[in-house]
Design a protein around this motif. Sequence first.
Motif, PDB file in Angstrom:
ATOM      1  N   ASN A 206       0.809  -1.201   0.000  1.00  9.50           N
ATOM      2  CA  ASN A 206       0.000   0.000   0.000  1.00  9.50           C
ATOM      3  C   ASN A 206       0.850   1.262   0.000  1.00  9.50           C
ATOM      4  O   ASN A 206       0.521   2.250  -0.638  1.00  9.50           O
ATOM      5  CB  ASN A 206      -0.861  -0.041   1.245  1.00  9.50           C
ATOM      6  CG  ASN A 206      -2.237   0.386   0.936  1.00  9.50           C
ATOM      7  OD1 ASN A 206      -2.786  -0.047  -0.071  1.00  9.50           O
ATOM      8  ND2 ASN A 206      -2.764   1.260   1.735  1.00  9.50           N
ATOM      9  N   ILE A 207       1.938   1.203   0.766  1.00 11.28           N
ATOM     10  CA  ILE A 207       2.843   2.352   0.827  1.00 11.28           C
ATOM     11  C   ILE A 207       3.481   2.579  -0.536  1.00 11.28           C
ATOM     12  O   ILE A 207       3.537   3.692  -1.047  1.00 11.28           O
ATOM     13  CB  ILE A 207       3.943   2.109   1.894  1.00 11.28           C
ATOM     14  CG1 ILE A 207       3.305   2.075   3.278  1.00 11.28           C
ATOM     15  CG2 ILE A 207       5.016   3.180   1.813  1.00 11.28           C
ATOM     16  CD1 ILE A 207       4.253   1.635   4.376  1.00 11.28           C
TER      17      ILE A 207
ATOM     18  N   VAL B  21      10.865   6.259   0.108  1.00 13.09           N
ATOM     19  CA  VAL B  21       9.432   6.482   0.312  1.00 13.09           C
ATOM     20  C   VAL B  21       8.944   5.664   1.505  1.00 13.09           C
ATOM     21  O   VAL B  21       8.209   6.148   2.361  1.00 13.09           O
ATOM     22  CB  VAL B  21       8.646   6.062  -0.955  1.00 13.09           C
ATOM     23  CG1 VAL B  21       7.160   6.293  -0.755  1.00 13.09           C
ATOM     24  CG2 VAL B  21       9.176   6.819  -2.156  1.00 13.09           C
ATOM     25  N   ILE B  22       9.384   4.427   1.549  1.00 12.91           N
ATOM     26  CA  ILE B  22       8.919   3.522   2.605  1.00 12.91           C
ATOM     27  C   ILE B  22       9.336   4.040   3.978  1.00 12.91           C
ATOM     28  O   ILE B  22       8.531   4.128   4.900  1.00 12.91           O
ATOM     29  CB  ILE B  22       9.487   2.107   2.370  1.00 12.91           C
ATOM     30  CG1 ILE B  22       8.941   1.537   1.068  1.00 12.91           C
ATOM     31  CG2 ILE B  22       9.157   1.203   3.531  1.00 12.91           C
ATOM     32  CD1 ILE B  22       9.631   0.276   0.610  1.00 12.91           C
TER      33      ILE B  22
ATOM     34  N   HIS C 152       7.372   6.936   5.355  1.00 14.92           N
ATOM     35  CA  HIS C 152       5.923   6.812   5.467  1.00 14.92           C
ATOM     36  C   HIS C 152       5.492   6.693   6.928  1.00 14.92           C
ATOM     37  O   HIS C 152       6.177   6.047   7.724  1.00 14.92           O
ATOM     38  CB  HIS C 152       5.460   5.588   4.679  1.00 14.92           C
ATOM     39  CG  HIS C 152       4.000   5.605   4.359  1.00 14.92           C
ATOM     40  ND1 HIS C 152       3.052   5.165   5.233  1.00 14.92           N
ATOM     41  CD2 HIS C 152       3.322   6.043   3.260  1.00 14.92           C
ATOM     42  CE1 HIS C 152       1.855   5.304   4.677  1.00 14.92           C
ATOM     43  NE2 HIS C 152       1.996   5.840   3.480  1.00 14.92           N
ATOM     44  N   PRO C 153       4.365   7.316   7.301  1.00 16.88           N
ATOM     45  CA  PRO C 153       3.910   7.215   8.710  1.00 16.88           C
ATOM     46  C   PRO C 153       3.627   5.784   9.151  1.00 16.88           C
ATOM     47  O   PRO C 153       3.678   5.478  10.343  1.00 16.88           O
ATOM     48  CB  PRO C 153       2.637   8.060   8.740  1.00 16.88           C
ATOM     49  CG  PRO C 153       2.273   8.317   7.317  1.00 16.88           C
ATOM     50  CD  PRO C 153       3.542   8.261   6.535  1.00 16.88           C
TER      51      PRO C 153
ATOM     52  N   TYR D 191       5.407   3.281   8.415  1.00 16.63           N
ATOM     53  CA  TYR D 191       6.630   2.477   8.341  1.00 16.63           C
ATOM     54  C   TYR D 191       6.800   1.586   9.564  1.00 16.63           C
ATOM     55  O   TYR D 191       7.065   0.379   9.443  1.00 16.63           O
ATOM     56  CB  TYR D 191       7.850   3.397   8.183  1.00 16.63           C
ATOM     57  CG  TYR D 191       9.171   2.677   8.311  1.00 16.63           C
ATOM     58  CD1 TYR D 191       9.652   1.874   7.287  1.00 16.63           C
ATOM     59  CD2 TYR D 191       9.939   2.780   9.469  1.00 16.63           C
ATOM     60  CE1 TYR D 191      10.850   1.203   7.400  1.00 16.63           C
ATOM     61  CE2 TYR D 191      11.145   2.104   9.597  1.00 16.63           C
ATOM     62  CZ  TYR D 191      11.602   1.320   8.554  1.00 16.63           C
ATOM     63  OH  TYR D 191      12.781   0.636   8.679  1.00 16.63           O
TER      64      TYR D 191
END
Lengths: 928, 499
Positions: A181-182, A197-198, A201-202, A204
């Motif tokens: 999804n991330i 990006v990963i 991400h919140p 993570y």
Amino acid sequence: MLYLFLALPFVGAILPALAGNNRNLGASLAALAPLAALTGLLLNAGPIFDGGALVASVPWAPTLGLNLTVRIDGLAFLFAVLVLGIGLLIILYARYYLSARDSMPRFYALLLFFMGAMLGIVVSGNLLMMLVFWELTSIASFLLIGFWSHREDARKGARMALAITGGGGLCLLAGILLLGNIVGSYELDVVLAAGDVIRAHPLYAPMLILVLLGAFTKSAQFPFHFWLPHAMAAPTPVSAYLHSATMVKAGVFLLARLFPALSGTELWTLVVSSAGMATLLIGAYVALFKHDLKGLLAYSTLSHLGLITLLFGFNTPLAAVAAVFHIINHATFKASLFMAAGIIDHETGTRDMRRINGLWKYMPHTAVLAMVAAAAMAGVPLMNGFLSKEMFFAESLHLGLSGIAAWLPPLVATLAGVFSVAYSVRFIHDVFFNGEPIDLPKYPPHEPPRYMKIPVEILVAVCVLVGVAPAWIIAPLLDAAAGATLNGNLPDYSLAVWHGLNLPLMMSVIALVGGLLIYAFRHRLFSLHERLPEVDEKRVFEGLVRMSQGLAWRVTRVFENDSLQDYLRAMLMALVLALFAGLWLSPVDWRLPQMLPVDIPTVALGALLVVAAGVTALWHRKRVFALLLLSVVGLVVSVTFIRFSAPDLALTQLVVEVVTVLLLMLALFFLPDSAALESTARGRVRDAVLSSLVGIGVGAMAWLMMTTDVPRLADWFMAQSVPGGGGTNVVNVILVDFRGFDTFGEITVLAIAALGIYALLRELYLKAPELNGRGRPWAMETHPLILEVVSRPLLSLSLLVSLYIFLRGHNLPGGGFIAGLVTSVALLMQYVANGVSWVQSRIRSHYLAVTGIGLSVALVTGMGSWFFDRPFLTSAHGYLTLPVIGKMHLASALLFDIGVYLTVVGATLLMLSRLGRVSTLDRKRGGH
Amino acid sequence: MNAHLPVLPVLVPMATAVLLIFGQAWSRGTRRWLSMAGLVVQGAVLATLGGVLAGQGPQAYFLGNWSAPFGIVLVADHLSLWLLWTTWALATAALVYACRGADGVNRRFHVLFHFQLMGINGAFLTGDLFNLFVFFEVLLIASYTLLNHGGGKARTRAALHYVTLNLVGSSVFLIALGMLYASLGTLNMAHLSERMAAVEGTAETLARGAGYLLLLVFGLKAALVPMYAWLPRTYAAASGPVAALFAIMTKVGVYAVLRIFTLLYGEQGRLAGLGDEVLFLVALLTLAAGSLGVFSAHNLRRLSAWMVVLSAGILMAAVAMGGAELLGAMLYYLAHTTLATGLLFLLADRIRERGGAEADDWRLASLPSPGPALGILFLVAAVAAVGLPPLSGFFAKAQLLLASHDHDWSWWYWLALLGSSLILLLAFSRAGSSLFWRRSGQAMAGYEPLAVLVLAGLAATLLVLALAQQPLMELAAKAAADLLDVDAYRQLVLGKEAG
């Protein structure tokens, strides 16, 4: 091609079954598929060593993001070679290990199934696809660990392994879904390129924890390490395979695979390295104290898995290289050690190191092999284990940490090294030297069959060759694998045997010397260890499962207690909540509507209704009396219908009352005439409160229903009855035309009910009581003369009435349903007056058939409209002039109504005649 | 004939049942062939209907040629089709299995079986709330009599519980219908939906109350907390094929909530979203109760029955959360869980046929083992039921998780789904290892290739569900889209004169 490669082991799983009892043929057939796969892989390995990958992809479920992507890069290639290569050796080894009692086809089928699943994990280029294979390895390992299914430890070990790895698989599923999804894709290429990006991400952190849970459970990292030692109940070839190159390596494979995407944060370092460190230490320490050969190897496996995990936790490219290198080395020396242990077990009949001693004399060849492998495990120079351990020590020193944190990793590493040397020495010294064997089940032990040693020899040769000449033997493979792990950012590293006198070498020396010292003082340590409180994780785990099972059972029993009253109470409570929530949450306008004038008959009727219902409830235990009162309620309701100008309903209600009371009377005949008092006073109060609340709620709603005025369909029905339906009796037109489909369904219900009762009572014969509740005998005169005489002429009369009611139905109160009921009652009276056999001998027709005919008439009438291109049950009507009777209005609905009539008659009589025949009394006397 | 397609799934089983009433005297073989032929025709009808739906979109069928909302209307859309196919597949497996001999216990079996299908199919097709009540009655009375199939004390007792509770449920349904009719003046679902959008005042109170009552009624059908406790014993007492067919019965309740609450309490009006929170809470409690039940079960019948409760929780929670994507996933899961529990019930029955009435109780270790064929089938069923790859359960679960992830309640749902999966894993591994491994002696007598073939066929559909998941998911997505397009539904049923 790549799909064929992946499918080969699964296809090959069937082959051994063809061999029957021929063990050599079976093993050869089993080896066919992996051999083909391995050859194919090696022949096509060119691009992989150039840093490329073999890729193929077809969509499976694009909506889900699931594609069948096979992607063989360096890392996948390394693992594939390990899986297939060691798998082949295991197949050969197992041929000699398994006894005649073990089913060879089953074993090889499971092994190849497992191999295929493991291969799937490593070559998957799509994370969801990898997950599919991941879970398949859990299933396959469950079946393999439980292979000796007659043994309790095997079954329990298998279940525990499945519970832990399967639970981890669920976490991994959640983690991978979050990850996908991330990133927006599950394709490995995309995921590996999206590291930044990963990490930003919140989600993570939760995603990482979930993924790591999956990896840690599979790789038996602390605190999920305990399933692995118990999985040793499996046959040794299985242990050798699962715990060296495959199953447990799947977890560290995942760490390696996702290293570029997930690593590089403090959270990663913290979680991965602490789990690794704990496992490394615990494994190494406990291994020393295991008396069971396989137990020792199991804990040593834990410790090495911890080491690999810790290396990944170091979070540096060089450490990752070391981890990949150690994966190779561990796979080779651990597989050979397990096989050696299996040989010893096979030849001596035991795995207890307190009994197996001095085997050097009996099996020198095996001893040499085991010693070399154990030396590799201990990290002795010139062995492959030494090289990766050296790299591990070096990395532990170069973490760039400060203070105590800087000292912890090298300290732990050295300490674990010390223990690892100690248990390796113990493995060799206890088994092959240390005096004479004690009380062996098989004595004297001797060398195993020649071919059983070949796999061990091959692996040991690899250990030595890699150890002596790493740059020639392993460097290209390691480059490719580590390069793939790091997604192309391979650091410079050196594979030389000799790096000069440096700190890591010092640590190795300390480990070697320390290990020897510890082994020398082992007896004191053993007695110290025995005084420590022992934690049996298996017992804790099983106790926990059993406890929660007991709890589940108790909770379930509270609610599912087989008490209809409780079930009803729960439902009524919900009903009260529903009713009052409706009243509470929306505006309520309690205004008075425009009322009809109050008249005395209405009030009297209302009062009678209330009293009769109340008394019924109060005296419900006197059954016959309660039934009579109930019929009063029914009568009052019928009269109320008349009062409010609904003669159809009144008629129906009246006849239904008659039939119901008759039916209940018949049933009550077999029951005591009063019921026992079963409820407590408190229970009655509670039930009274509950039913009052239901009453108040429904009453309030009824009030609102009567005071709400909205445009309703009824107006249209009134207006359309004559022009649209061709009848002045709106109720009948609704029943047979506007909503004929409802009636169609309801007559079906009636027919089914009749069938059901017929089926229920078919084999049921109850003894009719001879005495009533007070001990008085029932009258023997079952069919009173007067009733008989009066009833017979009444029959024709009432049949005429029912015909009349039927015919006028469409325009005046009446119709098929009521007419059917009237006919039934008329016939029933004959049953009551004259007895079952008397009637049965005169009415030849079978009620079941009558019911069926009724349903068919309704069905066929309905379908008739299809010929006029109209939907089911479309009615036509017109005027017909008959002689004598005159002009008559006919609607095709009349035909449908005949169906209704017949079904009602058939079904009602079917039920009641059956019920009347239940009594043995009646059978005995043969009626009247 | 195509014009009449929507009514045929009701009429075909009805006609088959009526023919079978007349065929009571025919040989058992003839009756079996007739019964099977009924299902074949039904399958052909569904296939044709599917073609029509794909080409022309949802179909309305006005019974008696009375335009809505005055007459009764049937509406066949992809949602109905999806459920009809699920029912059909399950029924086929159950019927073929029963034709091995269980249908001989009672001559009325085939008749009742088809009446049962008539009721279920009708419930999935009707566009009229009172007509839904009628079909509920059809399927209730048929299921009650089927439940008694084979007789015996436990069955009679369970059936009594079942029918009593459901009769109270029917009364509540009627009250709710009265309230809706009083407040909105109609019973046509499209018409109700239209009028509900503008409801206010006392009518709103009634409509709200009716909504809660309907939730209760459908909750009883679907076996939700607090009306779930009747199910395990009832299903465990039913004979194998009957219990297998009953796997679809709770889904009728799920469907009813789905359809009615989307149409009536969906997006518009003052009562939009009515009961969603309650439903979600109750669904999670049901899931918990089902998990506890599964965990505590000691025989395969009860395990399977509790699976039904558990899956009702999973389904209803998804219904409560809503959204096209999640509902599509929910429908895929529905088909999967229905067929998987059906297989489990048949397996339990087969084990008991061979080893005696208590042979599926894994505490009895000294009994003979059910043998490798059933063992492999159990493994397949368990893998599907637990939700492991490569069968449908895994993908269903993944889709549910994926489709629910951005909902406010997703953490609860994820926790519940994954937690229950773990419990299932523990329960099934214990069941399997005790039933097939611990009983290490001689295999049970009475190996029967035909039975294995039937069960394997049903098991294969679980694999097909997984392999063909892309087209199936697309169909399920269409079903969800048809459901959620309330305007199109109203337009279809009420036509131009809507207002």
